[in-house]
Write a protein that holds these residues in place. Structure first.
Motif, PDB file in Angstrom:
ATOM      1  N   GLY A  12      93.705   3.444 -18.818  1.00  0.00           N
ATOM      2  CA  GLY A  12      93.355   4.581 -17.965  1.00  0.00           C
ATOM      3  C   GLY A  12      94.034   4.480 -16.612  1.00  0.00           C
ATOM      4  O   GLY A  12      95.241   4.315 -16.523  1.00  0.00           O
ATOM      5  N   ILE A  30      89.331  11.907 -17.150  1.00  0.00           N
ATOM      6  CA  ILE A  30      89.676  10.585 -17.675  1.00  0.00           C
ATOM      7  C   ILE A  30      88.854  10.385 -18.940  1.00  0.00           C
ATOM      8  O   ILE A  30      87.631  10.247 -18.883  1.00  0.00           O
ATOM      9  CB  ILE A  30      89.388   9.510 -16.603  1.00  0.00           C
ATOM     10  CG1 ILE A  30      90.166   9.846 -15.331  1.00  0.00           C
ATOM     11  CG2 ILE A  30      89.743   8.125 -17.127  1.00  0.00           C
ATOM     12  CD1 ILE A  30      89.640   9.178 -14.088  1.00  0.00           C
ATOM     13  N   LYS A  31      89.540  10.360 -20.091  1.00  0.00           N
ATOM     14  CA  LYS A  31      88.833  10.481 -21.368  1.00  0.00           C
ATOM     15  C   LYS A  31      89.540   9.704 -22.470  1.00  0.00           C
ATOM     16  O   LYS A  31      90.775   9.662 -22.513  1.00  0.00           O
ATOM     17  CB  LYS A  31      88.783  11.975 -21.712  1.00  0.00           C
ATOM     18  CG  LYS A  31      88.033  12.354 -22.934  1.00  0.00           C
ATOM     19  CD  LYS A  31      88.000  13.871 -23.047  1.00  0.00           C
ATOM     20  CE  LYS A  31      87.224  14.299 -24.258  1.00  0.00           C
ATOM     21  NZ  LYS A  31      87.137  15.760 -24.352  1.00  0.00           N
ATOM     22  N   ASN A  33      89.855   6.444 -23.274  1.00  0.00           N
ATOM     23  CA  ASN A  33      90.613   5.241 -22.937  1.00  0.00           C
ATOM     24  C   ASN A  33      89.742   4.016 -23.213  1.00  0.00           C
ATOM     25  O   ASN A  33      88.524   4.124 -23.327  1.00  0.00           O
ATOM     26  CB  ASN A  33      90.983   5.250 -21.445  1.00  0.00           C
ATOM     27  CG  ASN A  33      91.791   6.467 -21.072  1.00  0.00           C
ATOM     28  OD1 ASN A  33      92.951   6.576 -21.402  1.00  0.00           O
ATOM     29  ND2 ASN A  33      91.153   7.407 -20.384  1.00  0.00           N
ATOM     30  N   THR A  35      89.350   1.642 -20.930  1.00  0.00           N
ATOM     31  CA  THR A  35      88.653   1.685 -19.644  1.00  0.00           C
ATOM     32  C   THR A  35      89.157   2.902 -18.888  1.00  0.00           C
ATOM     33  O   THR A  35      90.361   3.095 -18.760  1.00  0.00           O
ATOM     34  CB  THR A  35      88.922   0.406 -18.816  1.00  0.00           C
ATOM     35  OG1 THR A  35      88.540  -0.728 -19.594  1.00  0.00           O
ATOM     36  CG2 THR A  35      88.144   0.418 -17.521  1.00  0.00           C
ATOM     37  N   GLY A  36      88.229   3.709 -18.376  1.00  0.00           N
ATOM     38  CA  GLY A  36      88.624   4.916 -17.650  1.00  0.00           C
ATOM     39  C   GLY A  36      89.316   4.589 -16.342  1.00  0.00           C
ATOM     40  O   GLY A  36      90.456   4.972 -16.108  1.00  0.00           O
ATOM     41  N   ILE A  52      84.608  11.362 -16.154  1.00  0.00           N
ATOM     42  CA  ILE A  52      84.971  10.099 -16.800  1.00  0.00           C
ATOM     43  C   ILE A  52      84.087   9.982 -18.034  1.00  0.00           C
ATOM     44  O   ILE A  52      82.908   9.618 -17.937  1.00  0.00           O
ATOM     45  CB  ILE A  52      84.766   8.926 -15.825  1.00  0.00           C
ATOM     46  CG1 ILE A  52      85.567   9.173 -14.534  1.00  0.00           C
ATOM     47  CG2 ILE A  52      85.154   7.603 -16.467  1.00  0.00           C
ATOM     48  CD1 ILE A  52      85.144   8.314 -13.360  1.00  0.00           C
ATOM     49  N   ASN A  55      85.126   6.973 -22.891  1.00  0.00           N
ATOM     50  CA  ASN A  55      85.903   5.739 -22.821  1.00  0.00           C
ATOM     51  C   ASN A  55      85.018   4.614 -23.360  1.00  0.00           C
ATOM     52  O   ASN A  55      83.814   4.780 -23.502  1.00  0.00           O
ATOM     53  CB  ASN A  55      86.274   5.438 -21.363  1.00  0.00           C
ATOM     54  CG  ASN A  55      87.051   6.572 -20.732  1.00  0.00           C
ATOM     55  OD1 ASN A  55      88.212   6.779 -21.015  1.00  0.00           O
ATOM     56  ND2 ASN A  55      86.383   7.350 -19.880  1.00  0.00           N
ATOM     57  N   GLY A  58      83.510   3.273 -18.688  1.00  0.00           N
ATOM     58  CA  GLY A  58      83.915   4.328 -17.747  1.00  0.00           C
ATOM     59  C   GLY A  58      84.639   3.770 -16.545  1.00  0.00           C
ATOM     60  O   GLY A  58      85.791   4.105 -16.286  1.00  0.00           O
ATOM     61  N   ASN A  80      80.235   7.178 -22.188  1.00  0.00           N
ATOM     62  CA  ASN A  80      81.144   6.056 -22.415  1.00  0.00           C
ATOM     63  C   ASN A  80      80.441   5.072 -23.347  1.00  0.00           C
ATOM     64  O   ASN A  80      79.237   4.841 -23.229  1.00  0.00           O
ATOM     65  CB  ASN A  80      81.542   5.439 -21.080  1.00  0.00           C
ATOM     66  CG  ASN A  80      82.310   6.434 -20.232  1.00  0.00           C
ATOM     67  OD1 ASN A  80      83.442   6.769 -20.527  1.00  0.00           O
ATOM     68  ND2 ASN A  80      81.677   6.956 -19.183  1.00  0.00           N
TER      69      ASN A  80
END
Length: 142
Positions: A12, A30-31, A33, A35-36, A52, A55, A58, A80
């Motif tokens: 991320g 932020i999606k 991943n 880790t965000g 966020i 993930n 997050g 997350n």
């Protein structure tokens, strides 16, 4: 770091380096991943108006908080898989995570996805109350 979509990337957004006056992360989606956002550098950081979600973690913070401290406010942080927030550096100042939407208004449900002092007494506290009671409208839609 402003107005980005960070999808399906292993790390991320990774914040590291001297940062000068610090980092600002705003209006990002932020999606999906591992880790965000990772805050890996001990500089003042402001994270606001982000979404966020989805993930594994997050926001991960493996380093110490600073003075002035890191502030994470007015974000949508929910859904997350393992944790919405995970600390791993012992001791330090509390983290300000107030006024975020956590996908719930149930403080017990919110705290289950925050790994901090209440899970390991060697870690700092993540202060998440008061929290938003609805999604932050100025953050990107998930």
């Amino acid at each position: 770091i402003v107005d980005n979509c960070v999808f399906q990337d292993g790390s991320g957004i990774y914040l590291y380096g001297p940062g000068g006056s610090g980092f600002q992360v705003t209006h990002n989606l932020i999606k999906n991943n591992a880790t965000g956002i990772t805050i890996g550098s001990p500089v003042s950081t402001t994270i606001e108006y982000n979404t966020i979600v989805s993930n594994t973690v997050g926001i991960a913070i493996p380093g110490p908080n600073t003075n002035p401290p890191t502030k994470v406010n007015l974000n949508n942080i929910f859904g997350n898989t393992n944790y919405n927030v995970s600390l791993s550096y012992p001791a330090g100042l509390p983290y300000d995570f107030t006024s975020n939407w956590w996908g719930s208004t149930d403080s017990a449900a919110i705290s289950q996805y925050i790994y901090d002092f209440y899970d390991d007494i060697n870690l700092p506290v993540v202060t998440y109350q008061p929290f938003a009671v609805a999604p932050i409208p100025d953050a990107p839609a998930p």
